[in-house]
Design a protein around this motif. Structure first.
Motif, PDB file in Angstrom:
ATOM      1  N   SER A  46       0.820  -1.215   0.000  1.00  0.00           N
ATOM      2  CA  SER A  46       0.000   0.000   0.000  1.00  0.00           C
ATOM      3  C   SER A  46       0.854   1.265   0.000  1.00  0.00           C
ATOM      4  O   SER A  46       0.455   2.311   0.510  1.00  0.00           O
ATOM      5  CB  SER A  46      -0.958   0.004   1.198  1.00  0.00           C
ATOM      6  OG  SER A  46      -0.261  -0.178   2.417  1.00  0.00           O
ATOM      7  N   PHE A  47       2.044   1.147  -0.597  1.00  0.00           N
ATOM      8  CA  PHE A  47       2.889   2.312  -0.843  1.00  0.00           C
ATOM      9  C   PHE A  47       2.775   2.701  -2.310  1.00  0.00           C
ATOM     10  O   PHE A  47       2.612   1.833  -3.174  1.00  0.00           O
ATOM     11  CB  PHE A  47       4.360   2.005  -0.524  1.00  0.00           C
ATOM     12  CG  PHE A  47       4.664   1.894   0.935  1.00  0.00           C
ATOM     13  CD1 PHE A  47       4.867   3.033   1.706  1.00  0.00           C
ATOM     14  CD2 PHE A  47       4.755   0.656   1.540  1.00  0.00           C
ATOM     15  CE1 PHE A  47       5.155   2.927   3.055  1.00  0.00           C
ATOM     16  CE2 PHE A  47       5.045   0.533   2.885  1.00  0.00           C
ATOM     17  CZ  PHE A  47       5.244   1.681   3.659  1.00  0.00           C
ATOM     18  N   CYS A  48       2.888   3.999  -2.589  1.00  0.00           N
ATOM     19  CA  CYS A  48       2.864   4.466  -3.970  1.00  0.00           C
ATOM     20  C   CYS A  48       4.075   5.360  -4.215  1.00  0.00           C
ATOM     21  O   CYS A  48       4.633   5.953  -3.287  1.00  0.00           O
ATOM     22  CB  CYS A  48       1.568   5.235  -4.266  1.00  0.00           C
ATOM     23  SG  CYS A  48       1.299   5.537  -6.043  1.00  0.00           S
ATOM     24  N   ASN A  49       4.479   5.452  -5.474  1.00  0.00           N
ATOM     25  CA  ASN A  49       5.596   6.312  -5.848  1.00  0.00           C
ATOM     26  C   ASN A  49       5.134   7.634  -6.454  1.00  0.00           C
ATOM     27  O   ASN A  49       5.959   8.451  -6.854  1.00  0.00           O
ATOM     28  CB  ASN A  49       6.530   5.579  -6.827  1.00  0.00           C
ATOM     29  CG  ASN A  49       5.759   4.787  -7.870  1.00  0.00           C
ATOM     30  OD1 ASN A  49       4.578   5.028  -8.111  1.00  0.00           O
ATOM     31  ND2 ASN A  49       6.425   3.819  -8.469  1.00  0.00           N
ATOM     32  N   LEU A  50       3.830   7.835  -6.543  1.00  0.00           N
ATOM     33  CA  LEU A  50       3.278   9.090  -7.044  1.00  0.00           C
ATOM     34  C   LEU A  50       2.417   9.740  -5.961  1.00  0.00           C
ATOM     35  O   LEU A  50       2.077   9.106  -4.966  1.00  0.00           O
ATOM     36  CB  LEU A  50       2.439   8.847  -8.306  1.00  0.00           C
ATOM     37  CG  LEU A  50       3.129   8.136  -9.479  1.00  0.00           C
ATOM     38  CD1 LEU A  50       2.169   8.013 -10.657  1.00  0.00           C
ATOM     39  CD2 LEU A  50       4.409   8.854  -9.897  1.00  0.00           C
ATOM     40  N   ALA A  51       2.074  10.993  -6.179  1.00  0.00           N
ATOM     41  CA  ALA A  51       1.228  11.732  -5.235  1.00  0.00           C
ATOM     42  C   ALA A  51       0.163  12.486  -6.018  1.00  0.00           C
ATOM     43  O   ALA A  51       0.076  13.715  -5.968  1.00  0.00           O
ATOM     44  CB  ALA A  51       2.063  12.692  -4.393  1.00  0.00           C
ATOM     45  N   CYS A  52      -0.652  11.729  -6.761  1.00  0.00           N
ATOM     46  CA  CYS A  52      -1.636  12.334  -7.659  1.00  0.00           C
ATOM     47  C   CYS A  52      -2.641  13.197  -6.887  1.00  0.00           C
ATOM     48  O   CYS A  52      -3.122  12.805  -5.817  1.00  0.00           O
ATOM     49  CB  CYS A  52      -2.378  11.252  -8.438  1.00  0.00           C
ATOM     50  SG  CYS A  52      -1.287  10.313  -9.542  1.00  0.00           S
ATOM     51  N   LYS A  53      -2.954  14.330  -7.455  1.00  0.00           N
ATOM     52  CA  LYS A  53      -3.823  15.293  -6.778  1.00  0.00           C
ATOM     53  C   LYS A  53      -5.250  14.781  -6.627  1.00  0.00           C
ATOM     54  O   LYS A  53      -5.977  15.250  -5.757  1.00  0.00           O
ATOM     55  CB  LYS A  53      -3.810  16.617  -7.538  1.00  0.00           C
ATOM     56  CG  LYS A  53      -2.465  17.325  -7.499  1.00  0.00           C
ATOM     57  CD  LYS A  53      -2.475  18.617  -8.298  1.00  0.00           C
ATOM     58  CE  LYS A  53      -1.113  19.308  -8.227  1.00  0.00           C
ATOM     59  NZ  LYS A  53      -1.085  20.549  -9.057  1.00  0.00           N
ATOM     60  N   PHE A  54      -5.672  13.844  -7.472  1.00  0.00           N
ATOM     61  CA  PHE A  54      -7.047  13.341  -7.395  1.00  0.00           C
ATOM     62  C   PHE A  54      -7.153  12.076  -6.546  1.00  0.00           C
ATOM     63  O   PHE A  54      -8.212  11.455  -6.479  1.00  0.00           O
ATOM     64  CB  PHE A  54      -7.605  13.054  -8.793  1.00  0.00           C
ATOM     65  CG  PHE A  54      -6.784  12.095  -9.602  1.00  0.00           C
ATOM     66  CD1 PHE A  54      -6.854  10.733  -9.380  1.00  0.00           C
ATOM     67  CD2 PHE A  54      -5.944  12.561 -10.593  1.00  0.00           C
ATOM     68  CE1 PHE A  54      -6.099   9.846 -10.119  1.00  0.00           C
ATOM     69  CE2 PHE A  54      -5.178  11.676 -11.345  1.00  0.00           C
ATOM     70  CZ  PHE A  54      -5.260  10.320 -11.107  1.00  0.00           C
ATOM     71  N   CYS A  55      -6.056  11.693  -5.883  1.00  0.00           N
ATOM     72  CA  CYS A  55      -6.020  10.466  -5.092  1.00  0.00           C
ATOM     73  C   CYS A  55      -5.919  10.809  -3.610  1.00  0.00           C
ATOM     74  O   CYS A  55      -5.417  11.879  -3.235  1.00  0.00           O
ATOM     75  CB  CYS A  55      -4.826   9.621  -5.531  1.00  0.00           C
ATOM     76  SG  CYS A  55      -4.661   8.040  -4.651  1.00  0.00           S
ATOM     77  N   THR A  56      -6.348   9.875  -2.756  1.00  0.00           N
ATOM     78  CA  THR A  56      -6.250  10.104  -1.318  1.00  0.00           C
ATOM     79  C   THR A  56      -4.896   9.683  -0.753  1.00  0.00           C
ATOM     80  O   THR A  56      -4.640   9.897   0.438  1.00  0.00           O
ATOM     81  CB  THR A  56      -7.359   9.328  -0.564  1.00  0.00           C
ATOM     82  OG1 THR A  56      -7.252   7.929  -0.871  1.00  0.00           O
ATOM     83  CG2 THR A  56      -8.727   9.846  -0.938  1.00  0.00           C
ATOM     84  N   TYR A  57      -4.025   9.099  -1.578  1.00  0.00           N
ATOM     85  CA  TYR A  57      -2.739   8.653  -1.059  1.00  0.00           C
ATOM     86  C   TYR A  57      -1.965   9.777  -0.352  1.00  0.00           C
ATOM     87  O   TYR A  57      -1.444   9.563   0.755  1.00  0.00           O
ATOM     88  CB  TYR A  57      -1.889   8.038  -2.164  1.00  0.00           C
ATOM     89  CG  TYR A  57      -0.580   7.452  -1.669  1.00  0.00           C
ATOM     90  CD1 TYR A  57      -0.559   6.228  -1.006  1.00  0.00           C
ATOM     91  CD2 TYR A  57       0.629   8.126  -1.842  1.00  0.00           C
ATOM     92  CE1 TYR A  57       0.636   5.683  -0.524  1.00  0.00           C
ATOM     93  CE2 TYR A  57       1.821   7.591  -1.377  1.00  0.00           C
ATOM     94  CZ  TYR A  57       1.817   6.370  -0.715  1.00  0.00           C
ATOM     95  OH  TYR A  57       2.997   5.848  -0.244  1.00  0.00           O
ATOM     96  N   PRO A  58      -1.882  10.978  -0.940  1.00  0.00           N
ATOM     97  CA  PRO A  58      -1.146  12.047  -0.243  1.00  0.00           C
ATOM     98  C   PRO A  58      -1.792  12.461   1.081  1.00  0.00           C
ATOM     99  O   PRO A  58      -1.132  13.097   1.913  1.00  0.00           O
ATOM    100  CB  PRO A  58      -1.178  13.213  -1.250  1.00  0.00           C
ATOM    101  CG  PRO A  58      -1.408  12.564  -2.576  1.00  0.00           C
ATOM    102  CD  PRO A  58      -2.307  11.402  -2.281  1.00  0.00           C
ATOM    103  N   LYS A  59      -3.053  12.108   1.298  1.00  0.00           N
ATOM    104  CA  LYS A  59      -3.739  12.469   2.533  1.00  0.00           C
ATOM    105  C   LYS A  59      -3.460  11.485   3.667  1.00  0.00           C
ATOM    106  O   LYS A  59      -3.884  11.702   4.809  1.00  0.00           O
ATOM    107  CB  LYS A  59      -5.255  12.568   2.279  1.00  0.00           C
ATOM    108  CG  LYS A  59      -5.640  13.642   1.266  1.00  0.00           C
ATOM    109  CD  LYS A  59      -7.141  13.618   0.984  1.00  0.00           C
ATOM    110  CE  LYS A  59      -7.527  14.632  -0.085  1.00  0.00           C
ATOM    111  NZ  LYS A  59      -7.478  16.007   0.407  1.00  0.00           N
ATOM    112  N   ASN A  60      -2.791  10.367   3.334  1.00  0.00           N
ATOM    113  CA  ASN A  60      -2.376   9.384   4.333  1.00  0.00           C
ATOM    114  C   ASN A  60      -3.563   8.843   5.145  1.00  0.00           C
ATOM    115  O   ASN A  60      -3.507   8.756   6.375  1.00  0.00           O
ATOM    116  CB  ASN A  60      -1.325   9.993   5.266  1.00  0.00           C
ATOM    117  CG  ASN A  60      -0.488   8.937   5.968  1.00  0.00           C
ATOM    118  OD1 ASN A  60      -0.354   7.809   5.483  1.00  0.00           O
ATOM    119  ND2 ASN A  60       0.057   9.282   7.125  1.00  0.00           N
ATOM    120  N   LEU A  61      -4.615   8.433   4.443  1.00  0.00           N
ATOM    121  CA  LEU A  61      -5.813   7.911   5.108  1.00  0.00           C
ATOM    122  C   LEU A  61      -5.784   6.395   5.261  1.00  0.00           C
ATOM    123  O   LEU A  61      -6.598   5.838   5.999  1.00  0.00           O
ATOM    124  CB  LEU A  61      -7.062   8.310   4.313  1.00  0.00           C
ATOM    125  CG  LEU A  61      -7.274   9.804   4.063  1.00  0.00           C
ATOM    126  CD1 LEU A  61      -8.539  10.021   3.240  1.00  0.00           C
ATOM    127  CD2 LEU A  61      -7.334  10.574   5.367  1.00  0.00           C
TER     128      LEU A  61
END
Length: 363
Positions: A46-61
């Motif tokens: 559940s790690f990603c190498n991108l931080a897309c603005k339309f994704c919740t990954y950068p929000k660390n949920l």
């Protein structure tokens, strides 16, 4: 102003069509629920190498982890024992190639009784040995490569990443092109652009990335494009996607009647072992049904599991929790368009909700 009008028109047409289709089928008593045990999502990482603005990954949920090997094998073994036909290796937040053991894990599926597997990837984390190994897999039915942006500037703007990642993506696509002849005939590879609404592969000026994609398309790789993104159950807003020329589907505007189809065929074992009723848009885990570290899969995805049964019954009665009520991925079991998703795996059989529930009792 034009973009706002277009969004309102699209939303209105979608609502009206769903209202007609769902109510027509509901009145006729028709449901479009797949045969049980069609597929199971497993999140190896559940790690990603991108931080897309339309994704919740950068929000660390969503918890970030690599699934332990013993848990991965337990997931596959128990899925195989139940008769699940396909494994989807797509994380809810993350990318499969962030798992450096993903190829051995695919080989473990290859050696199991599972019929097939599939996955979606941004392809940045792959390398030449991984790509060459992937193209030898006999059970890989489908792999979709999501391209976020169509040139360096749009890639930077959408993903929050730079030239090094963009160049690695182009290099991996070039490797795929070179190895494509070794691909098994049954394996389908797709490329899906997620980029600006003004983009057109046919008319866009050339660059290295597009040149490779055009050659792959000429050699049978399916290519699609979309500028639509969804709100992840309310966690992604218009402010998040401001400046990336993409359109947001606001889930609370959708017409809802009847249970969503995703808890029937899109359950997921997360990287930390929780089993979630939705593999698509619940990063917070509000729909968690159980934990594979302490329970058997047959007890968690069973209709004897009161959590799963209550979720279905609540939605059937029009009671949607906050995440489901806001989700742009809602698919009513009374919507016949769900058949299109089943056709991807070659299984078009549909049954009633009641029959599905009765078949999922493993006692």
């Amino acid at each position: 102003m034009l973009d706002r009008f277009r969004n309102v028109l699209r939303r209105t047409k979608r609502y009206a069509f769903a209202f007609y289709t769902i109510n027509k089928n509901r009145l006729m008593g028709r449901t479009f629920v797949p045969l049980p045990l069609k597929r199971l999502f497993i999140e190896p990482v559940s790690f990603c190498n991108l931080a897309c603005k339309f994704c919740t990954y950068p929000k660390n949920l969503h918890a970030r982890a690599v699934m332990e090997e013993s848990l991965f094998r337990k997931s596959i073994d128990q899925a195989s024992h139940l008769g699940i036909r396909e494994i989807v290796l797509t994380p809810i937040n993350g990318d499969v190639f962030m798992d450096k053991n993903i190829i051995p894990r695919m080989h473990y599926i290859e050696a199991s009784r599972i019929k097939s597997f599939a996955f979606y990837t941004n392809f940045v984390g792959a390398d030449e040995p991984m790509i060459a190994a992937l193209l030898t897999m006999k059970k890989c039915r489908y792999a979709e490569i999501s391209l976020y942006g169509h040139d360096l500037d749009s890639f930077r703007n959408i993903t929050g990443r730079g030239e090094a990642q963009f160049n690695r993506l182009a290099r991996n696509l070039r490797t795929l092109e070179q190895c494509l002849k070794s691909k098994p005939k049954h394996m389908e590879i797709g490329i899906a652009f997620r980029t600006y609404r003004s983009f057109s592969l046919e008319s866009e000026p050339g660059n290295e990335l597009l040149s490779i994609v055009r050659r792959l398309y000429a050699n049978g790789v399916k290519v699609s494009s979309s500028s639509l993104v969804d709100n992840w159950g309310g966690d992604v807003t218009q402010e998040d996607i401001a400046g990336i020329q993409m359109d947001l589907t606001e889930g609370h505007h959708l017409y809802r009647k009847g249970p969503c189809g995703l808890p029937f065929d899109s359950l997921q074992v997360t990287a930390t072992g929780e089993v979630n009723a939705c593999a698509c848009r619940d990063p917070r885990g509000t729909l968690t049904l159980g934990d594979l570290r302490f329970q058997q899969l047959s007890d968690i995805i069973s209709s004897r599991n009161e959590k799963w049964l209550k979720l279905i019954e609540d939605q059937d009665a029009g009671r949607f929790n906050d995440v489901c009520a806001s989700c742009g991925f809602y698919q009513s079991i009374h919507d016949e368009r769900r058949i299109q998703a089943f056709q991807e795996t070659g299984e078009t059989g549909v049954i009633s909700k009641e029959e599905f529930v009765s078949r999922m009792d493993f006692s």
